[in-house]
Design an enzyme around this catalytic site. Structure first.
Site, PDB file in Angstrom:
ATOM      1  N   ASP A   1     -10.059  -4.358  -5.273  1.00  0.00           N
ATOM      2  CA  ASP A   1      -9.400  -3.791  -4.345  1.00  0.00           C
ATOM      3  C   ASP A   1     -10.134  -2.594  -4.126  1.00  0.00           C
ATOM      4  OD1 ASP A   1      -7.879  -2.251  -2.533  1.00  0.00           O
ATOM      5  OD2 ASP A   1      -6.250  -3.011  -3.511  1.00  0.00           O
TER       6      ASP A   1
ATOM      7  N   SER B   1       0.880  -0.931  -0.127  1.00  0.00           N
ATOM      8  CA  SER B   1       0.066   0.080  -0.029  1.00  0.00           C
ATOM      9  C   SER B   1       0.820   1.308   0.099  1.00  0.00           C
ATOM     10  CB  SER B   1      -1.008   0.081   1.353  1.00  0.00           C
ATOM     11  OG  SER B   1      -1.894   1.029   1.226  1.00  0.00           O
TER      12      SER B   1
ATOM     13  N   HIS C   1      -7.775  -5.102  -0.095  1.00  0.00           N
ATOM     14  CA  HIS C   1      -6.326  -4.594   0.012  1.00  0.00           C
ATOM     15  C   HIS C   1      -5.350  -5.018   0.806  1.00  0.00           C
ATOM     16  CE1 HIS C   1      -4.398  -0.746  -0.656  1.00  0.00           C
ATOM     17  NE2 HIS C   1      -4.291  -0.462   0.375  1.00  0.00           N
TER      18      HIS C   1
END
Length: 271
Positions: A218, A96, A247
């Site tokens: 996602d 991320s 995610h």
């Protein structure tokens, strides 16, 4: 133990001779998010684990709101961690926002990174002209307002949406736990920094080879973003879209994700 090690709960595990791997977690989690991956690495690599500043296990007194108002503050932390433990070169696996943090750090010190494995990465979350990031500003404003008004209630709703499952799933419960552990004002500040960030202009400056790995579905990062990264990064890159959802696929779908990550860690891009 030095101040950098203490502040980031730095751990180095494994005695492997194949080099150093640095694992960096994303927003709302901590180094425990890598628990399914680490056992597969320790025989072959030295594995560096740490908590980004502001994560639940870190001391909130160390969180500097002005330093971490941009992602560059986190990139400087990463470079300080590598210097502290004497890393000359590493394979960097970032999830991320930490995928982008690693990319930023590699611009000034490409010698420190042999490759970047970017999991669920996005250079910008807001939609723009000719760019689909997945969010409108109004949606982000509502998200920030919800975080500010009742953080625990927001966590309970956000965790299953982000992970992609119901509240009973182990992965959702785990993400809820690490979200709850963050001090609410710090969580809001970090979320604003991440979701309002735009590093698209920096992508051509990233020359280290990048392995872009992403879930099919996602909430935070549409699949088209991985192709955008592939097209605009300055060095060699490759994309793999996995048949996973959510995610945090390394937590929610380890059977799918861990073999993919290991493959990208162990094999370089064939040009």
């Amino acid at each position: 133990m030095g101040i950098v090690e203490e502040a980031h709960n730095l751990r180095v595990v494994g005695e492997g001779k194949r080099g150093v791997i640095v694992l960096a977690h994303g927003f709302g989690t901590d180094q425990s998010v890598w628990k399914h991956l680490v056992p597969h690495l320790v025989a072959d690599y030295r594995v560096v684990l740490f908590d980004t500043m502001g994560a639940g296990p870190t001391n909130p007194d160390y969180f500097d709101f002005s330093r971490y108002a941009t992602l560059e503050g986190y990139a400087l932390d990463l470079l300080a961690i590598l210097q502290e433990i004497g890393v000359a070169s590493c394979i960097y696996v970032g999830h991320s926002v930490s995928a982008v943090i690693g990319a930023i750090a590699s611009i000034s010190r490409p010698d420190l990174f042999s490759k970047l494995v970017l999991l669920s990465a996005s250079p910008r979350y807001l939609n723009d002209v000719d760019y689909y990031g997945g969010f409108e500003q109004e949606e982000l404003d509502e998200l920030f307002e919800a975080m500010g008004s009742n953080y625990k209630a927001w966590c309970s709703g956000f965790a299953p949406l982000c992970v992609g499952g119901d509240m009973e799933s182990v992965a959702v419960q785990e993400f809820s736990r690490t979200l709850f552990n963050i001090r609410p004002d710090i969580a809001l500040s970090v979320a604003q920094t991440i979701f309002q960030s735009d590093v698209r202009s920096l992508l051509p400056l990233v020359t280290v080879p990048c392995h872009i790995v992403q879930s099919t579905k996602d909430l935070a990062v549409p699949v088209v973003v991985s192709e955008y990264l592939h097209k605009h990064l300055g060095g060699d890159s490759i994309v793999e879209v996995m048949p996973s959802e959510g995610h945090l696929p390394q937590l929610s779908s380890p059977d799918i994700v861990i073999p993919v990550l290991l493959r990208h860690i162990q094999h370089d891009i064939v040009v």
